[in-house]
Enzyme design. Structure first.
Site, PDB file in Angstrom:
ATOM      1  N   HIS A  53       0.924  -1.181  -0.030  1.00 19.96           N
ATOM      2  CA  HIS A  53       0.147   0.047  -0.166  1.00 19.96           C
ATOM      3  C   HIS A  53       0.967   1.211   0.239  1.00 19.96           C
ATOM      4  O   HIS A  53       2.039   1.101   0.260  1.00 19.96           O
ATOM      5  CB  HIS A  53      -0.819   0.119   1.314  1.00 19.96           C
ATOM      6  CG  HIS A  53      -2.004  -1.121   1.162  1.00 19.96           C
ATOM      7  ND1 HIS A  53      -3.247  -1.049   2.146  1.00 19.96           N
ATOM      8  CD2 HIS A  53      -2.390  -2.054   0.285  1.00 19.96           C
ATOM      9  CE1 HIS A  53      -3.860  -2.087   1.644  1.00 19.96           C
ATOM     10  NE2 HIS A  53      -3.429  -2.568   0.536  1.00 19.96           N
ATOM     11  N   GLU A  55       1.144   3.849   1.925  1.00 16.18           N
ATOM     12  CA  GLU A  55       1.581   4.044   3.244  1.00 16.18           C
ATOM     13  C   GLU A  55       3.156   3.240   3.337  1.00 16.18           C
ATOM     14  O   GLU A  55       4.080   3.825   3.613  1.00 16.18           O
ATOM     15  CB  GLU A  55       0.967   4.016   4.469  1.00 16.18           C
ATOM     16  CG  GLU A  55      -0.187   4.744   4.364  1.00 16.18           C
ATOM     17  CD  GLU A  55      -1.531   4.087   3.544  1.00 16.18           C
ATOM     18  OE1 GLU A  55      -2.538   4.284   4.352  1.00 16.18           O
ATOM     19  OE2 GLU A  55      -1.540   3.361   2.565  1.00 16.18           O
ATOM     20  N   THR A 164     -26.469   9.129 -33.299  1.00 12.88           N
ATOM     21  CA  THR A 164     -25.016   8.368 -32.882  1.00 12.88           C
ATOM     22  C   THR A 164     -24.944   7.340 -33.854  1.00 12.88           C
ATOM     23  O   THR A 164     -23.604   6.697 -33.876  1.00 12.88           O
ATOM     24  CB  THR A 164     -25.379   7.490 -31.519  1.00 12.88           C
ATOM     25  OG1 THR A 164     -26.511   6.546 -31.989  1.00 12.88           O
ATOM     26  CG2 THR A 164     -25.536   8.462 -30.414  1.00 12.88           C
ATOM     27  N   ARG A 187     -11.759   4.015 -21.173  1.00 12.57           N
ATOM     28  CA  ARG A 187     -11.915   2.558 -21.159  1.00 12.57           C
ATOM     29  C   ARG A 187     -10.624   2.012 -20.440  1.00 12.57           C
ATOM     30  O   ARG A 187     -11.090   1.145 -19.455  1.00 12.57           O
ATOM     31  CB  ARG A 187     -11.460   1.890 -22.532  1.00 12.57           C
ATOM     32  CG  ARG A 187     -12.584   1.965 -23.627  1.00 12.57           C
ATOM     33  CD  ARG A 187     -12.260   1.410 -24.822  1.00 12.57           C
ATOM     34  NE  ARG A 187     -13.177   1.456 -25.841  1.00 12.57           N
ATOM     35  CZ  ARG A 187     -13.116   0.900 -27.046  1.00 12.57           C
ATOM     36  NH1 ARG A 187     -11.923   0.499 -27.393  1.00 12.57           N
ATOM     37  NH2 ARG A 187     -14.044   1.098 -27.955  1.00 12.57           N
ATOM     38  N   THR A 199     -24.405  -3.766 -30.865  1.00 14.43           N
ATOM     39  CA  THR A 199     -23.229  -3.055 -31.252  1.00 14.43           C
ATOM     40  C   THR A 199     -22.297  -4.188 -31.657  1.00 14.43           C
ATOM     41  O   THR A 199     -21.401  -3.848 -32.738  1.00 14.43           O
ATOM     42  CB  THR A 199     -22.645  -2.368 -30.172  1.00 14.43           C
ATOM     43  OG1 THR A 199     -23.462  -1.573 -29.675  1.00 14.43           O
ATOM     44  CG2 THR A 199     -21.358  -1.800 -30.414  1.00 14.43           C
ATOM     45  N   ASP A 203     -21.089  -3.074 -35.629  1.00 12.16           N
ATOM     46  CA  ASP A 203     -19.772  -2.490 -35.569  1.00 12.16           C
ATOM     47  C   ASP A 203     -18.594  -3.594 -35.416  1.00 12.16           C
ATOM     48  O   ASP A 203     -17.525  -3.091 -35.627  1.00 12.16           O
ATOM     49  CB  ASP A 203     -19.515  -1.474 -34.604  1.00 12.16           C
ATOM     50  CG  ASP A 203     -20.501  -0.026 -34.668  1.00 12.16           C
ATOM     51  OD1 ASP A 203     -20.943  -0.168 -35.687  1.00 12.16           O
ATOM     52  OD2 ASP A 203     -20.775   0.380 -33.783  1.00 12.16           O
ATOM     53  N   ARG A 210      -6.378   0.582 -26.594  1.00  9.48           N
ATOM     54  CA  ARG A 210      -5.162   0.786 -27.697  1.00  9.48           C
ATOM     55  C   ARG A 210      -4.472   1.935 -27.653  1.00  9.48           C
ATOM     56  O   ARG A 210      -3.389   2.245 -28.070  1.00  9.48           O
ATOM     57  CB  ARG A 210      -5.775   0.400 -28.984  1.00  9.48           C
ATOM     58  CG  ARG A 210      -6.203  -0.969 -29.013  1.00  9.48           C
ATOM     59  CD  ARG A 210      -6.904  -1.457 -30.657  1.00  9.48           C
ATOM     60  NE  ARG A 210      -7.786  -0.324 -30.927  1.00  9.48           N
ATOM     61  CZ  ARG A 210      -9.102  -0.679 -30.828  1.00  9.48           C
ATOM     62  NH1 ARG A 210      -9.500  -1.571 -30.253  1.00  9.48           N
ATOM     63  NH2 ARG A 210     -10.173   0.193 -31.287  1.00  9.48           N
TER      64      ARG A 210
END
Length: 363
Positions: A53, A55, A164, A187, A199, A203, A210
């Protein structure tokens, strides 16, 4: 009492925490700065789950110089024994004289107990310094700890008239290169990216990161009620895919399993995927932030069922026309007063496009 210097050092700790932006999941992003006699003697940030962590990193750097120092920590030092030892005990053992904390840990295993342990050991503690900034940095972790589900962000790229995609489903590319690269940043910071079967068919996206250097790829989640994901879909390449369905059909699931996909069946009463139940499932899997890139139908369903916390909207300076697809398939309103109000948190130009970050009033 806090001082202007406390804000300066906490801002530095928050900057350190941001270095773990893409890597800490499912843990929170945390930074720590140790200051003694006005100078930094040690600092660090949490890099990844299972690693030390913030700290512990800062204490290791400081060594004996930590004794009597002030520790600036963006999240309450943990009180529980996990894959790493409790940080509150480590700070006490190192002789830290004062601890300044930005926000309380929402994890019930610590939640106030870390601060209480420090105070009981005679350490001076200040809390709430730059709390809002620390909370925003870890919205996903806070959401999962307090609501059992990820902070869910809906990303949309649209024309100025709110379209869209064309009527035939084509949407590449509405926005410019700078906006698309920025989308990869969002992302990358997410633990999972969600889309729908529509989608995937229209697409054929990869939904991988990337344009941003990252050591991990987010989990990819597909809403596919009838298990219709094509075996040739690019999203299946490389594994790391969860398909949420509303059916338990071995004949359809077997070839998808063979492609490396995991399938979870979460049907609702209408025979579709139970979206709120899916968010709870993702929360159980340690998903802090969920990034949605879907079509107008799934966008509408997620909005209608109260699954979206934040809207990430990219607007391109073009007009597509009334017959094109809109942002979300939402029910008709009979009165403008019935519209759910949002607040705009940020507006920014990215090349020739506008990026808007907006949330719901009351959240």
């Amino acid at each position: 009492m806090s001082s202007p210097a406390d804000n300066e050092w906490m801002a530095r700790a928050l900057g350190l925490a941001e270095r773990g932006f893409y890597t800490t999941t499912p843990n929170p992003r945390v930074g720590c700065v140790l200051v003694r006699d006005g100078a930094v003697v040690g600092e660090g940030w949490h890099v990844q789950a299972g690693g030390p962590h913030a700290e512990m990193v800062a204490l290791h750097v400081a060594g004996e110089r930590a004794r009597g120092a002030t520790a600036y920590v963006t999240l309450e030092p943990c009180h529980h024994q996990g894959r790493t030892p409790p940080c509150d005990e480590a700070l006490i053992a190192a002789g830290i004289g004062r601890v300044v904390v930005a926000m309380q840990d929402p994890d019930t295993r610590t939640a106030g107990q870390g601060v209480a342990r420090l105070i009981n050991a005679g350490v001076s503690v200040e809390t709430g310094i730059m709390e809002n900034a620390a909370t925003v940095l870890n919205r996903g972790f806070v959401s999962r700890m307090t609501r059992g589900k990820p902070w869910t962000r809906l990303k949309i790229a649209a024309s100025l008239d709110g379209k869209t995609a064309l009527l035939n489903g084509k949407s590449q590319w509405i926005t410019g290169e700078a906006a698309r690269a920025d989308g990869h940043h969002w992302r990358a910071r997410a633990c999972a990216v969600l889309t729908g079967i529509g989608t995937v068919r229209d697409d054929d996206p990869q939904l991988t990161v990337r344009a941003v250097t990252t050591s991990r790829q987010p989990l990819r989640v597909v809403i596919d009620s009838r298990l219709e994901t094509p075996l040739t879909a690019r999203i299946l390449e490389g594994g790391g895919v969860l398909i949420a369905s509303a059916t338990d059909d071995p004949a359809k699931s077997a070839p998808l399993h063979a492609k490396g996909a995991e399938i979870v069946s979460l049907p609702n009463a209408s025979g579709k995927v139970d979206l709120p139940a899916l968010l709870q499932e993702l929360g159980r899997r340690g998903i802090n932030e969920l990034h949605v890139e879907a079509g107008h139908k799934l966008n509408g369903s997620l909005l209608n069922e109260g699954c979206i916390d934040e809207l990430l909207l990219y607007l391109a300076p073009c007009l597509i026309g009334d017959r094109a697809r809109g942002i979300a398939d939402l029910p008709e309103l009979t009165d403008l007063a019935l519209g759910r109000r949002m607040h705009i948190d940020e507006m920014r130009m990215l090349g020739g496009d506008i990026r808007i970050l907006a949330g719901w009033d009351g959240i």
